[in-house]
Design an enzyme around this catalytic site. Structure first.
Site, mmCIF file in Angstrom:
data_model
loop_
_atom_site.group_PDB
_atom_site.id
_atom_site.type_symbol
_atom_site.label_atom_id
_atom_site.label_comp_id
_atom_site.label_asym_id
_atom_site.label_seq_id
_atom_site.Cartn_x
_atom_site.Cartn_y
_atom_site.Cartn_z
ATOM 1 N N VAL A 26 0.451 -1.141 -0.015
ATOM 2 C CA VAL A 26 -0.157 0.081 0.370
ATOM 3 C C VAL A 26 1.321 1.249 -0.117
ATOM 4 C CG1 VAL A 26 -2.238 -0.730 1.166
ATOM 5 C CG2 VAL A 26 -0.017 0.045 2.833
ATOM 6 N N SER B 234 -7.162 3.576 15.537
ATOM 7 C CA SER B 234 -7.059 3.170 16.348
ATOM 8 C C SER B 234 -7.476 3.971 17.701
ATOM 9 C CB SER B 234 -5.929 2.819 16.832
ATOM 10 O OG SER B 234 -5.327 3.131 17.949
ATOM 11 N N TYR C 261 2.837 5.531 15.156
ATOM 12 C CA TYR C 261 2.054 4.679 15.390
ATOM 13 C C TYR C 261 0.794 5.512 15.128
ATOM 14 C CZ TYR C 261 -1.671 0.967 15.968
ATOM 15 O OH TYR C 261 -2.697 0.090 15.704
ATOM 16 N N LYS D 130 -2.308 6.860 12.668
ATOM 17 C CA LYS D 130 -3.663 6.418 13.117
ATOM 18 C C LYS D 130 -4.535 8.083 13.343
ATOM 19 C CE LYS D 130 -3.647 2.513 13.179
ATOM 20 N NZ LYS D 130 -4.249 1.725 11.550
HETATM 21 N N1 LIG Z 1 -5.359 -5.811 16.950
HETATM 22 C C1 LIG Z 1 -5.103 -4.469 17.713
HETATM 23 O O1 LIG Z 1 -5.597 -4.737 18.684
HETATM 24 C C2 LIG Z 1 -5.648 -3.231 16.720
HETATM 25 C C3 LIG Z 1 -5.996 -2.215 17.242
HETATM 26 C C4 LIG Z 1 -6.678 -1.200 16.973
HETATM 27 C C5 LIG Z 1 -6.095 -0.326 15.543
HETATM 28 N N2 LIG Z 1 -5.946 -1.804 14.913
HETATM 29 C C6 LIG Z 1 -5.354 -1.344 12.774
HETATM 30 O O2 LIG Z 1 -6.187 -2.796 12.691
HETATM 31 C C7 LIG Z 1 -5.285 -2.741 11.500
HETATM 32 C C8 LIG Z 1 -5.985 -4.184 11.279
HETATM 33 O O3 LIG Z 1 -4.487 -4.862 12.166
HETATM 34 P P1 LIG Z 1 -4.691 -6.480 12.683
HETATM 35 O O4 LIG Z 1 -4.428 -6.463 13.803
HETATM 36 O O5 LIG Z 1 -5.703 -7.152 12.078
HETATM 37 O O6 LIG Z 1 -3.313 -6.715 12.510
HETATM 38 P P2 LIG Z 1 -2.665 -7.813 11.407
HETATM 39 O O7 LIG Z 1 -1.529 -7.966 11.644
HETATM 40 O O8 LIG Z 1 -3.102 -9.085 12.167
HETATM 41 O O9 LIG Z 1 -3.370 -7.232 9.908
HETATM 42 C C9 LIG Z 1 -2.501 -6.428 9.237
HETATM 43 C C10 LIG Z 1 -2.641 -6.661 7.151
HETATM 44 O O10 LIG Z 1 -1.379 -5.392 7.052
HETATM 45 C C11 LIG Z 1 -0.507 -5.844 6.359
HETATM 46 N N3 LIG Z 1 0.481 -5.205 5.676
HETATM 47 C C12 LIG Z 1 1.365 -4.596 6.521
HETATM 48 N N4 LIG Z 1 2.332 -4.525 5.880
HETATM 49 C C13 LIG Z 1 1.427 -3.802 4.431
HETATM 50 C C14 LIG Z 1 1.770 -2.945 3.267
HETATM 51 N N5 LIG Z 1 2.741 -1.811 3.095
HETATM 52 N N6 LIG Z 1 0.912 -3.895 2.110
HETATM 53 C C15 LIG Z 1 -0.385 -4.565 1.991
HETATM 54 N N7 LIG Z 1 -0.974 -5.228 3.404
HETATM 55 C C16 LIG Z 1 0.725 -4.597 3.953
HETATM 56 C C17 LIG Z 1 -0.331 -7.344 6.605
HETATM 57 O O11 LIG Z 1 0.017 -8.438 5.935
HETATM 58 C C18 LIG Z 1 -1.875 -8.367 7.839
HETATM 59 O O12 LIG Z 1 -2.520 -9.167 6.868
HETATM 60 C C19 LIG Z 1 -4.250 -2.092 11.744
HETATM 61 O O13 LIG Z 1 -4.619 -1.224 11.064
HETATM 62 C C20 LIG Z 1 -4.079 -1.781 12.668
HETATM 63 O O14 LIG Z 1 -3.321 -0.518 13.474
HETATM 64 C C21 LIG Z 1 -5.656 -3.244 15.313
#
Ligand SMILES: NC(=O)c1ccc[n+]([C@@H]2O[C@H](COP(=O)([O-])OP(=O)(O)OC[C@H]3O[C@@H](n4cnc5c(N)ncnc54)[C@H](O)[C@@H]3O)[C@@H](O)[C@H]2O)c1
Length: 263
Positions: free
Chosen positions: A58, A137, A150, A154
């Site tokens: 991305v 987030s 981070y 966000k």
């Molecule tokens: N898990 C949490 O507690 C939490 C809390 C708040 C927000 N979030 C946000 O939710 C979103 C999803 O997180 P998640 O917990 O499912 O994590 P995750 O690591 O399971 O999923 C993130 C995905 O993004 C992909 N990715 C990373 N870099 C990339 C790139 N350059 N191009 C394309 N894809 C890429 C990864 O391969 C992965 O599949 C993120 O933006 C994260 O910041 C997560």
């Protein structure tokens, strides 16, 4: 959502894959777009004719344009664009390397800009509106120490949604963010493995006594894309069981809703 098409970046991830499954359950077609092609392809195979996998970085404009091209080639249109790609890079600001700052900022914020620009052009061309949701987030309001870009990224996503709600209301495209508290996904498990005491410490700050479930995040995303939410535009919605309000929360008021805090 029959006949509609969704793009989900980070679609192979913990939250992204729940979103993909939910779109398909509602009758939409999905483009699972992720840098990890093996996992996206695995998910797309599970979803059958309703999904395709596209390998994407991305941070790269050409790569993001290939998602939109694939969506149009396979399914003829784009109606929903969801940005869920993310990483969790650990470094205090004093030691932060420029390339790591850029990696985080570009994956979260620049990726959203590129997705909006390219998928947005397609939606405007179709002339039938659409929806965009960024997975932001609670860190947009409560910055996480030693997580570099981070929180700032966000906060930028929330502002970008506000900006686009102004520019795109005329096209009937609504743009919102969903701001999860902690969810137990591969990303969070990696963080807890790095620092095993962190989960217990965080749970004490969660009024709900548990993390948010990826499916709960997906349900909110689907609602924001539905016709029922067409007048909700430019807002950032916490889905955190009250975490952002917990500055004064006494520990003894937290009733844990999980059996085991070990991962
Ligand atoms: N898990 C949490 O507690 C939490 C809390 C708040 C927000 N979030 C946000 O939710 C979103 C999803 O997180 P998640 O917990 O499912 O994590 P995750 O690591 O399971 O999923 C993130 C995905 O993004 C992909 N990715 C990373 N870099 C990339 C790139 N350059 N191009 C394309 N894809 C890429 C990864 O391969 C992965 O599949 C993120 O933006 C994260 O910041 C997560």
């Amino acid at each position: 959502m029959k006949g509609k098409v969704a793009i989900v970046t980070g679609g192979a991830g913990g939250i992204g894959s729940s979103i993909c499954r939910s779109f398909v359950a509602e009758g939409a077609k999905v483009v699972v777009a992720d840098i990890d092609y093996e996992r996206s392809n695995f998910l797309a195979s599970e979803l059958g004719d309703d999904a395709i996998a596209v390998e994407v970085d991305v941070k790269d404009e050409k790569s993001v344009s290939s998602i939109v091209e694939s969506a149009v080639k396979s399914y003829g249109r784009v109606d929903y664009a969801i940005h869920s790609s993310g990483n969790n890079i650990k470094s205090p600001i004093l030691d932060m390397k420029m390339e790591l700052w850029r990696e985080a900022l570009d994956t979260h914020l620049t990726g959203a800009f590129l997705l909006c620009k390219l998928a947005g052009k397609q939606m405007v061309k179709q002339g039938e509106g659409g929806s965009v949701v960024f997975i932001s987030s609670v860190a947009a309001w409560a910055p996480v120490p030693e997580r570099g870009a981070y929180g700032p990224a966000k906060a930028g996503l929330n502002n970008l949604a506000g900006l686009l709600s102004l520019e795109w209301a005329q096209y009937d495209i609504n743009v919102n963010t969903v701001c999860p508290g902690m969810a137990l996904t591969p990303m969070t498990k990696m963080v807890y493995k790095r620092d095993p005491s962190l989960r217990a410490q965080r749970l004490k700050r969660m009024p709900a006594g548990r993390e948010v479930l990826p499916q709960e995040v997906a349900d909110l995303v689907l609602f924001l894309c539905s016709d029922k939410a067409s007048h909700i535009n430019g807002v950032s919605i916490p889905i955190d069981g009250g975490f952002v309000n917990a500055g004064f929360l006494p520990e003894e008021m937290v009733k844990l809703r999980i059996d085991d805090i070990q991962i």
